[in-house]
Design a protein around this motif. Structure first.
Motif, PDB file in Angstrom:
ATOM      1  N   GLY A  10       0.574  -0.933   0.371  1.00 34.31           N
ATOM      2  CA  GLY A  10      -0.348  -0.021  -0.191  1.00 34.31           C
ATOM      3  C   GLY A  10       0.865   1.129  -0.155  1.00 34.31           C
ATOM      4  O   GLY A  10       2.385   0.838   0.433  1.00 34.31           O
ATOM      5  N   MET A  11       0.617   2.706   0.337  1.00 34.19           N
ATOM      6  CA  MET A  11       1.039   3.454  -0.324  1.00 34.19           C
ATOM      7  C   MET A  11       1.500   3.882   1.090  1.00 34.19           C
ATOM      8  O   MET A  11       2.588   3.707   1.314  1.00 34.19           O
ATOM      9  CB  MET A  11      -0.020   4.962   0.045  1.00 34.19           C
ATOM     10  N   VAL A  12       1.242   3.602   2.191  1.00 34.20           N
ATOM     11  CA  VAL A  12       1.878   4.306   3.637  1.00 34.20           C
ATOM     12  C   VAL A  12       2.962   3.178   3.811  1.00 34.20           C
ATOM     13  O   VAL A  12       4.279   3.325   4.361  1.00 34.20           O
ATOM     14  CB  VAL A  12       0.925   4.679   4.119  1.00 34.20           C
ATOM     15  N   HIS A  32      -1.593  -9.402   0.592  1.00 33.13           N
ATOM     16  CA  HIS A  32      -3.021 -10.123   0.302  1.00 33.13           C
ATOM     17  C   HIS A  32      -2.730 -11.583   0.163  1.00 33.13           C
ATOM     18  O   HIS A  32      -3.381 -12.407   0.610  1.00 33.13           O
ATOM     19  CB  HIS A  32      -3.387  -9.243  -0.005  1.00 33.13           C
ATOM     20  N   ASP A  36      -4.220 -13.023   3.597  1.00 32.74           N
ATOM     21  CA  ASP A  36      -5.686 -12.261   4.212  1.00 32.74           C
ATOM     22  C   ASP A  36      -5.715 -12.349   6.026  1.00 32.74           C
ATOM     23  O   ASP A  36      -5.737 -12.874   6.354  1.00 32.74           O
ATOM     24  CB  ASP A  36      -6.604 -13.311   3.588  1.00 32.74           C
ATOM     25  N   LEU A  37      -5.473 -10.891   5.692  1.00 33.08           N
ATOM     26  CA  LEU A  37      -5.934 -10.708   7.138  1.00 33.08           C
ATOM     27  C   LEU A  37      -6.633 -10.722   8.307  1.00 33.08           C
ATOM     28  O   LEU A  37      -7.072 -10.603   9.744  1.00 33.08           O
ATOM     29  CB  LEU A  37      -4.594  -9.336   7.747  1.00 33.08           C
ATOM     30  N   GLY A 102      -4.862   4.420  12.750  1.00 30.24           N
ATOM     31  CA  GLY A 102      -5.745   4.957  11.961  1.00 30.24           C
ATOM     32  C   GLY A 102      -6.164   5.979  11.307  1.00 30.24           C
ATOM     33  O   GLY A 102      -5.903   5.793  10.507  1.00 30.24           O
ATOM     34  N   TYR A 132     -16.093   2.566   8.890  1.00 24.79           N
ATOM     35  CA  TYR A 132     -14.876   2.805   8.756  1.00 24.79           C
ATOM     36  C   TYR A 132     -14.600   3.143  10.425  1.00 24.79           C
ATOM     37  O   TYR A 132     -13.122   2.977  10.944  1.00 24.79           O
ATOM     38  CB  TYR A 132     -14.410   3.423   7.836  1.00 24.79           C
ATOM     39  N   LYS A 136     -11.985   1.801  13.910  1.00 28.56           N
ATOM     40  CA  LYS A 136     -10.572   2.612  13.655  1.00 28.56           C
ATOM     41  C   LYS A 136     -10.706   2.787  14.662  1.00 28.56           C
ATOM     42  O   LYS A 136      -9.241   3.189  16.108  1.00 28.56           O
ATOM     43  CB  LYS A 136     -10.433   3.606  12.939  1.00 28.56           C
ATOM     44  N   LEU A 162      -4.005  11.406   3.222  1.00 29.90           N
ATOM     45  CA  LEU A 162      -2.907  11.841   3.040  1.00 29.90           C
ATOM     46  C   LEU A 162      -2.624  11.249   1.656  1.00 29.90           C
ATOM     47  O   LEU A 162      -3.551  11.137   0.851  1.00 29.90           O
ATOM     48  CB  LEU A 162      -1.823   9.783   3.793  1.00 29.90           C
TER      49      LEU A 162
HETATM   50  N1  LIG Z   1      -4.255   6.982   2.828  1.00 23.15           N
HETATM   51  C1  LIG Z   1      -5.047   8.140   2.977  1.00 23.15           C
HETATM   52  O1  LIG Z   1      -5.329   9.074   2.697  1.00 23.15           O
HETATM   53  C2  LIG Z   1      -5.319   7.519   4.756  1.00 23.15           C
HETATM   54  C3  LIG Z   1      -5.044   6.583   5.044  1.00 23.15           C
HETATM   55  N2  LIG Z   1      -5.090   6.015   6.690  1.00 23.15           N
HETATM   56  C4  LIG Z   1      -4.554   4.871   7.040  1.00 23.15           C
HETATM   57  O2  LIG Z   1      -3.276   4.507   6.542  1.00 23.15           O
HETATM   58  C5  LIG Z   1      -3.452   3.369   6.163  1.00 23.15           C
HETATM   59  C6  LIG Z   1      -2.461   2.950   5.047  1.00 23.15           C
HETATM   60  O3  LIG Z   1      -3.260   3.574   3.878  1.00 23.15           O
HETATM   61  P1  LIG Z   1      -2.617   3.028   2.190  1.00 23.15           P
HETATM   62  O4  LIG Z   1      -1.608   2.943   2.415  1.00 23.15           O
HETATM   63  O5  LIG Z   1      -3.393   4.405   1.549  1.00 23.15           O
HETATM   64  O6  LIG Z   1      -3.404   1.800   2.130  1.00 23.15           O
HETATM   65  P2  LIG Z   1      -4.177   1.133   0.500  1.00 23.15           P
HETATM   66  O7  LIG Z   1      -4.925   0.631   0.454  1.00 23.15           O
HETATM   67  O8  LIG Z   1      -2.637   1.900  -0.163  1.00 23.15           O
HETATM   68  O9  LIG Z   1      -2.536  -0.100   1.605  1.00 23.15           O
HETATM   69  C7  LIG Z   1      -3.771  -1.133   2.184  1.00 23.15           C
HETATM   70  C8  LIG Z   1      -2.855  -2.145   1.569  1.00 23.15           C
HETATM   71  O10 LIG Z   1      -3.743  -2.814   3.294  1.00 23.15           O
HETATM   72  C9  LIG Z   1      -3.670  -4.306   2.025  1.00 23.15           C
HETATM   73  N3  LIG Z   1      -4.909  -5.267   2.323  1.00 23.15           N
HETATM   74  C10 LIG Z   1      -6.148  -4.834   2.568  1.00 23.15           C
HETATM   75  N4  LIG Z   1      -7.125  -5.683   3.285  1.00 23.15           N
HETATM   76  C11 LIG Z   1      -6.034  -6.633   3.461  1.00 23.15           C
HETATM   77  C12 LIG Z   1      -6.128  -8.178   4.192  1.00 23.15           C
HETATM   78  N5  LIG Z   1      -7.375  -8.448   4.765  1.00 23.15           N
HETATM   79  N6  LIG Z   1      -5.411  -8.976   4.211  1.00 23.15           N
HETATM   80  C13 LIG Z   1      -3.870  -8.453   3.809  1.00 23.15           C
HETATM   81  N7  LIG Z   1      -3.596  -7.292   3.352  1.00 23.15           N
HETATM   82  C14 LIG Z   1      -4.416  -5.827   3.392  1.00 23.15           C
HETATM   83  C15 LIG Z   1      -3.905  -3.947   1.188  1.00 23.15           C
HETATM   84  O11 LIG Z   1      -3.601  -4.946   0.160  1.00 23.15           O
HETATM   85  P3  LIG Z   1      -4.403  -5.294  -1.475  1.00 23.15           P
HETATM   86  O12 LIG Z   1      -4.024  -3.762  -2.148  1.00 23.15           O
HETATM   87  O13 LIG Z   1      -3.985  -6.672  -1.974  1.00 23.15           O
HETATM   88  O14 LIG Z   1      -5.834  -5.393  -0.937  1.00 23.15           O
HETATM   89  C16 LIG Z   1      -3.190  -2.737   0.498  1.00 23.15           C
HETATM   90  O15 LIG Z   1      -1.392  -3.673   0.834  1.00 23.15           O
HETATM   91  C17 LIG Z   1      -4.723   2.534   6.656  1.00 23.15           C
HETATM   92  O16 LIG Z   1      -5.045   1.727   7.912  1.00 23.15           O
HETATM   93  C18 LIG Z   1      -5.696   4.010   6.313  1.00 23.15           C
HETATM   94  O17 LIG Z   1      -7.037   3.861   7.231  1.00 23.15           O
HETATM   95  C19 LIG Z   1      -5.694   7.122   7.195  1.00 23.15           C
HETATM   96  C20 LIG Z   1      -5.689   8.236   7.177  1.00 23.15           C
HETATM   97  C21 LIG Z   1      -6.027   8.859   5.890  1.00 23.15           C
END
Ligand SMILES: NC(=O)C1=CN([C@@H]2O[C@H](COP(=O)(O)OP(=O)(O)OC[C@H]3O[C@@H](n4cnc5c(N)ncnc54)[C@H](OP(=O)(O)O)[C@@H]3O)[C@@H](O)[C@H]2O)C=CC1
Ligand SMILES: C[C@H]1O[C@H](OP(=O)(O)OP(=O)(O)OC[C@H]2O[C@@H](n3cnc4c(=O)[nH]c(N)nc43)[C@H](O)[C@@H]2O)[C@@H](O)[C@@H](O)C1=O
Length: 319
Positions: A10-12, A32, A36-37, A102, A132, A136, A162
């Motif tokens: 993911g991005m973060v 993922h 699967d978490l 969160g 959501y 959180k 973000l």
């Molecule tokens: N982006 C934003 O503006 C904000 C983000 N946040 C929080 O920051 C954190 C990171 O967000 P961000 O990086 O943007 O999100 P992304 O969607 O970019 O990344 C989330 C990651 O979690 C993985 N994931 C989701 N579900 C599962 C699962 N069941 N099992 C395993 N892996 C899983 C996804 O994999 P896959 O893609 O393969 O499903 C993905 O790689 C999150 O907790 C989000 O709530 C908080 C505030 C703002």
């Protein structure tokens, strides 16, 4: 140290994993598809075999206002399951330190601005993302409860909105920044003379670059236990992470129009939801400990647009 970064694609999570590796830390990852978490037995088996020293929980079901409003069951179910499984199995495997990510949407929709950590659970949540947000809030309370009962050192950071390289540019399910970068870019490409923005353009949002968020996450993760505890309370243990200034969605749209070279008309579709009108974080708790953001919004938008151009074909084909 061997650190498990959940959500490293993911991005973060990606930015955090990169920074940890730059420091020479061994980063444990699973995609993922590999883990699967939401699957309790699989998460138990993973923690029992890997036994990481620390965990960064950046995996979540994430999306913008449309996705949150359209798939509320997915957002509450998946996020509750991910948090409950990871926090509990980390504890069961003896992981002492964990960082949970969160979101600023945990705070009531009509709360005093800027929003302080102690505004949590003082009012009604924003309806477009309440499921959501409830998940959180449960994540924060999971960390606090395991700390109180089992003496773990599980911490929570609450990011503002973000953006940056690695963002999701889906036309409907993404957040506003990547959605508008893509929409303005495609308007320039197709020669369209109008771009439509959802809502009235009047809501305010605070945007923080993902690299600043990754630095903040590791800053909080690395704090010694005494410092963390001195700056939080057992039942108010989360820390806000924001840029410190916000802009209206209309201002953001004009900024992105300029960066993408769009010269046409910007229209607003007020039939679409605005969501919460303002959610500026009070990040003074974190700033007082020594963290500060580095990437200015104008610079961050330009960089994100360059990243989008470099990865545009990939973004287009996965949409
Ligand atoms: N982006 C934003 O503006 C904000 C983000 N946040 C929080 O920051 C954190 C990171 O967000 P961000 O990086 O943007 O999100 P992304 O969607 O970019 O990344 C989330 C990651 O979690 C993985 N994931 C989701 N579900 C599962 C699962 N069941 N099992 C395993 N892996 C899983 C996804 O994999 P896959 O893609 O393969 O499903 C993905 O790689 C999150 O907790 C989000 O709530 C908080 C505030 C703002
Ligand atoms: C980070 C945070 O993100 C979500 O909340 P949000 O801040 O409302 O997120 P958003 O980025 O989707 O929208 C911000 C604003 O922008 C407007 N807007 C205009 N045009 C588009 C547009 O094209 N797409 C989107 N998504 N929004 C648009 C939109 O109407 C709104 O007024 C949470 O659900 C939750 O995920 C969460 O925690």
């Amino acid at each position: 140290m061997r650190i498990y970064v959940a959500g490293h694609r993911g991005m973060v999570g990606g930015a955090i994993a990169r920074k940890l590796r730059e420091r020479g830390v061994e980063v444990i990852t699973r995609t993922h598809a590999e883990l699967d978490l939401t699957d309790q037995a699989a998460v138990r088996a993973f923690f029992a075999s890997e036994k990481p020293d620390g965990v960064v929980l950046a995996a979540a079901k994430v999306g913008g206002i449309y996705a949150n409003n359209t798939y509320p069951a997915d957002f509450i179910y998946e996020n509750l399951m991910i948090e409950a499984n990871v926090v509990h199995q980390a504890y069961a495997a003896g992981v002492q330190r964990l960082l949970f990510l969160g979101s600023s949407c945990i705070y009531p929709r009509a709360v005093e601005q800027p929003m302080r950590e102690d505004a949590l659970l003082t009012g009604v949540l924003e309806s477009t993302n309440e499921p959501y947000a409830v998940a959180k809030i449960a994540g924060i309370k999971l960390c606090e409860s395991y700390n109180r009962q089992y003496g773990t050192d599980y911490r929570s950071v609450m990011p503002t909105n973000l953006y940056g390289p690695g963002d999701n540019f889906h036309p409907e399910n993404s957040h506003v920044m990547p959605a508008l970068i893509r929409r303005f870019h495609e308007a320039v490409e197709s020669g369209a003379d109008e771009v439509v923005i959802w809502g009235t353009g009047k809501p305010w949002r605070e945007f923080l670059h993902v690299d600043d968020m990754a630095e903040a996450s590791l800053f909080v993760f690395d704090l010694d236990k005494e410092t963390y505890e001195a700056n939080t309370e057992p039942m108010l243990s989360h820390i806000n992470v924001g840029f410190g200034e916000d802009v209206t969605i209309a201002e953001l749209a004009h900024m992105i129009a300029e960066v993408t070279g769009f010269k046409g008309r910007i229209a607003f579709d007020s039939e679409k939801p605005d969501g919460t009108m303002r959610k500026l974080m009070d990040s003074s708790r974190l700033k007082a400990m020594g963290w500060k953001p580095r990437v200015a919004l104008a610079e961050g938008v330009r960089e994100t647009y360059r990243w989008f151009l470099d990865h545009y074909e990939a973004a287009r084909t996965t949409a």
